[in-house]
Design an enzyme around this catalytic site. Structure first.
Site, PDB file in Angstrom:
ATOM      1  N   TYR A 158     -46.167  -2.566  23.391  1.00 24.74           N
ATOM      2  CA  TYR A 158     -47.306  -3.161  24.435  1.00 24.74           C
ATOM      3  C   TYR A 158     -47.688  -4.402  23.677  1.00 24.74           C
ATOM      4  CZ  TYR A 158     -51.569  -3.219  26.682  1.00 24.74           C
ATOM      5  OH  TYR A 158     -52.718  -3.650  27.557  1.00 24.74           O
TER       6      TYR A 158
ATOM      7  N   LYS B 224     -47.858  -8.206  25.492  1.00 29.67           N
ATOM      8  CA  LYS B 224     -49.477  -8.959  25.620  1.00 29.67           C
ATOM      9  C   LYS B 224     -49.457 -10.076  24.781  1.00 29.67           C
ATOM     10  CE  LYS B 224     -51.289  -6.609  28.696  1.00 29.67           C
ATOM     11  NZ  LYS B 224     -51.732  -7.228  30.011  1.00 29.67           N
TER      12      LYS B 224
ATOM     13  N   SER C 147     -55.160   1.039  41.657  1.00 27.07           N
ATOM     14  CA  SER C 147     -55.408   2.304  41.829  1.00 27.07           C
ATOM     15  C   SER C 147     -56.386   2.914  41.020  1.00 27.07           C
ATOM     16  CB  SER C 147     -53.872   2.802  41.556  1.00 27.07           C
ATOM     17  OG  SER C 147     -53.411   2.612  40.444  1.00 27.07           O
TER      18      SER C 147
ATOM     19  N   SER D 142     -55.521  -9.052  29.480  1.00 26.60           N
ATOM     20  CA  SER D 142     -54.825  -9.000  28.322  1.00 26.60           C
ATOM     21  C   SER D 142     -55.301  -8.120  27.486  1.00 26.60           C
ATOM     22  CB  SER D 142     -54.545 -10.566  27.660  1.00 26.60           C
ATOM     23  OG  SER D 142     -53.618 -10.309  26.737  1.00 26.60           O
TER      24      SER D 142
END
Length: 263
Positions: A138, A142, A10, A124
């Protein structure tokens, strides 16, 4: 010409990748939770896909057909101290960034294995190897993402499938601006200090188009390596952390992120 499925198209890197690879003649299946956001993308197919839903993943992969390249790009983040978000918010991040990737792997890999070929590109971040304050959630997703990707690389090699991890530094996209903030008063000084320091010190981030071109070149070159530097500075960011022992890293980082009177 390859048939490429990309998650999270998007905006940002996913959108730029879809456009770049399509422009190079590949058949791109662009996906997003809301397919209306893909209407103006010039790609072979646009599909609804929510990686947090097993049914949505299975429907999209069935509609896409045989996939030569899977790009796991969909991701979310949060700006918060580790203790601050409610449990459901932390679960939301892991559902998208980690379990969403695993749902895509389970849906796509059997077909690649049967055909004896395929590339899996895992988008990543450098924070997987250098976590820091306010980005712990976050970075944790990752780090898990990278660990799974390294294992996948070894498991899938005999079947002709390559898995490559793309490490990123700062990228100019809506990813950061869409990031939620959950800040408790106890950490307000930390947040204010870090934001002021970033505003003063940060270089201009790389564009999503710059990253898309680097990744498209790597995909077309074949023989996908285990790890790619998607922005050209990510490996340096990782090396800076690796060069410091834990004591020096802690001393240096505390001095950077907190005001002097707090440390």
């Amino acid at each position: 010409m390859k048939r490429v499925l990309i998650t999270g198209c998007s905006s940002g890197i996913g959108r730029a990748l879809a456009s770049e690879l399509s422009g190079r003649g590949h058949r791109v299946i662009a996906t997003a939770r809301d397919p209306d956001t893909l209407r103006d993308l010039d790609v072979a197919e646009r599909l609804a896909l929510d990686v947090t839903s097993r049914d949505s993943v299975q429907r999209a992969v069935a509609a896409a057909g045989d996939i030569d390249v899977l790009i796991n790009n969909a991701g979310v983040t949060i700006w918060s101290a580790v203790e601050s978000p409610p449990e459901e918010e932390t679960q939301r991040i892991f559902e998208t960034n980690v379990f969403g990737m695993l749902r895509m792997i389970r849906a796509v890999v059997p077909g690649m294995r049967e055909r004896g070929s395929g590339d899996i590109v895992q988008i990543s971040s450098a924070v997987a190897r250098r976590s820091t304050a306010l980005l712990g959630h976050y970075a944790a997703t990752k780090a898990a993402f990278d660990a799974y990707s390294e294992a996948l690389r070894l498991e899938l090699a005999p079947f002709g499938i390559k898995v490559g991890i793309v490490a990123l530094g700062a990228v100019e996209s809506s990813f950061g601006t869409n990031r939620r903030e959950i800040v408790e008063p106890a950490y307000q000084d930390l947040v204010d200090h870090v934001k002021a320091r970033l505003a003063k010190a940060r270089k201009s981030p790389f564009s999503a188009q710059f990253v898309a071109e680097r990744l498209a070149d790597a995909i077309e070159a074949g023989n996908l390596p285990l790890r790619l530097d998607g922005t050209g500075d990510a490996f340096d960011l990782i090396a800076q952390r690796a060069a410091l022992d834990d004591v020096e890293w802690e001393r240096k980082t505390l001095a950077e992120i907190w005001t002097p009177e707090r440390v």
